[in-house]
Design a protein around this motif. Structure first.
Motif, PDB file in Angstrom:
ATOM      1  N   ALA A  30      -2.993   9.944   9.551  1.00 15.05           N
ATOM      2  CA  ALA A  30      -2.090  10.368   8.559  1.00 15.05           C
ATOM      3  C   ALA A  30      -1.494   9.096   7.812  1.00 15.05           C
ATOM      4  CB  ALA A  30      -0.790  10.993   9.245  1.00 15.05           C
ATOM      5  N   ALA A  31      -1.368   8.156   8.632  1.00 13.73           N
ATOM      6  CA  ALA A  31      -0.878   6.731   7.938  1.00 13.73           C
ATOM      7  C   ALA A  31      -2.006   6.209   7.052  1.00 13.73           C
ATOM      8  CB  ALA A  31      -0.693   5.689   9.064  1.00 13.73           C
ATOM      9  N   GLY A  32      -3.294   6.399   7.318  1.00 22.22           N
ATOM     10  CA  GLY A  32      -4.357   5.896   6.429  1.00 22.22           C
ATOM     11  C   GLY A  32      -4.657   6.828   5.378  1.00 22.22           C
ATOM     12  N   ALA A  33      -4.348   8.176   5.544  1.00 19.40           N
ATOM     13  CA  ALA A  33      -4.356   9.096   4.225  1.00 19.40           C
ATOM     14  C   ALA A  33      -3.523   8.578   3.315  1.00 19.40           C
ATOM     15  CB  ALA A  33      -4.376  10.523   4.754  1.00 19.40           C
TER      16      ALA A  33
ATOM     17  N   ARG B 295      -1.694   6.523  -1.902  1.00 25.46           N
ATOM     18  CA  ARG B 295      -0.552   5.455  -2.688  1.00 25.46           C
ATOM     19  C   ARG B 295      -1.648   4.644  -3.367  1.00 25.46           C
ATOM     20  NH1 ARG B 295       4.620   3.723   0.566  1.00 25.46           N
ATOM     21  NH2 ARG B 295       5.751   5.800   0.235  1.00 25.46           N
ATOM     22  N   GLY B 296      -2.577   4.012  -2.816  1.00 21.54           N
ATOM     23  CA  GLY B 296      -3.456   2.827  -3.736  1.00 21.54           C
ATOM     24  C   GLY B 296      -4.197   3.646  -4.506  1.00 21.54           C
ATOM     25  N   ARG B 297      -4.583   4.754  -4.803  1.00 21.64           N
ATOM     26  CA  ARG B 297      -5.202   5.591  -5.460  1.00 21.64           C
ATOM     27  C   ARG B 297      -4.271   5.743  -6.833  1.00 21.64           C
ATOM     28  NH1 ARG B 297     -10.244   8.602  -5.245  1.00 21.64           N
ATOM     29  NH2 ARG B 297      -9.242   9.844  -6.756  1.00 21.64           N
ATOM     30  N   ARG B 298      -3.119   6.397  -6.577  1.00 19.43           N
ATOM     31  CA  ARG B 298      -2.044   6.692  -7.396  1.00 19.43           C
ATOM     32  C   ARG B 298      -1.748   5.413  -8.136  1.00 19.43           C
ATOM     33  NH1 ARG B 298       2.620   9.536  -4.448  1.00 19.43           N
ATOM     34  NH2 ARG B 298       0.704  10.397  -3.424  1.00 19.43           N
TER      35      ARG B 298
END
Length: 66
Positions: free
Chosen positions: A51-54, A59-62
């Motif tokens: 869940a933390a990785g997803a 967030r990085g993509r956004r």
């Protein structure tokens, strides 16, 4: 006699079937399971890490989008 014939094809098919069965059994034995109605600690840790990785990935993509 060629390399690919019915006997060799059958032997390959049989070995593949047995290997899949053994692999599934080994994976089932290694996988964390639910003990006593509650998931064990390693299963909880894996779920939280996923869940933390997803979340970090999304967030990085956004933030990269213009």
């Amino acid at each position: 006699m060629g390399i690919v014939n019915r006997r060799n094809a059958f032997m390959g098919w049989a070995v593949w079937k047995i290997a899949k069965r053994v692999g599934k059994k080994k994976a089932k034995d290694v996988a964390p399971s639910v003990e006593g109605g509650r998931p064990n600690k390693s299963l909880i840790a894996v779920v939280l890490a996923a869940a933390a990785g997803a979340t970090a990935f999304l967030r990085g993509r956004r933030s990269d989008s213009p």
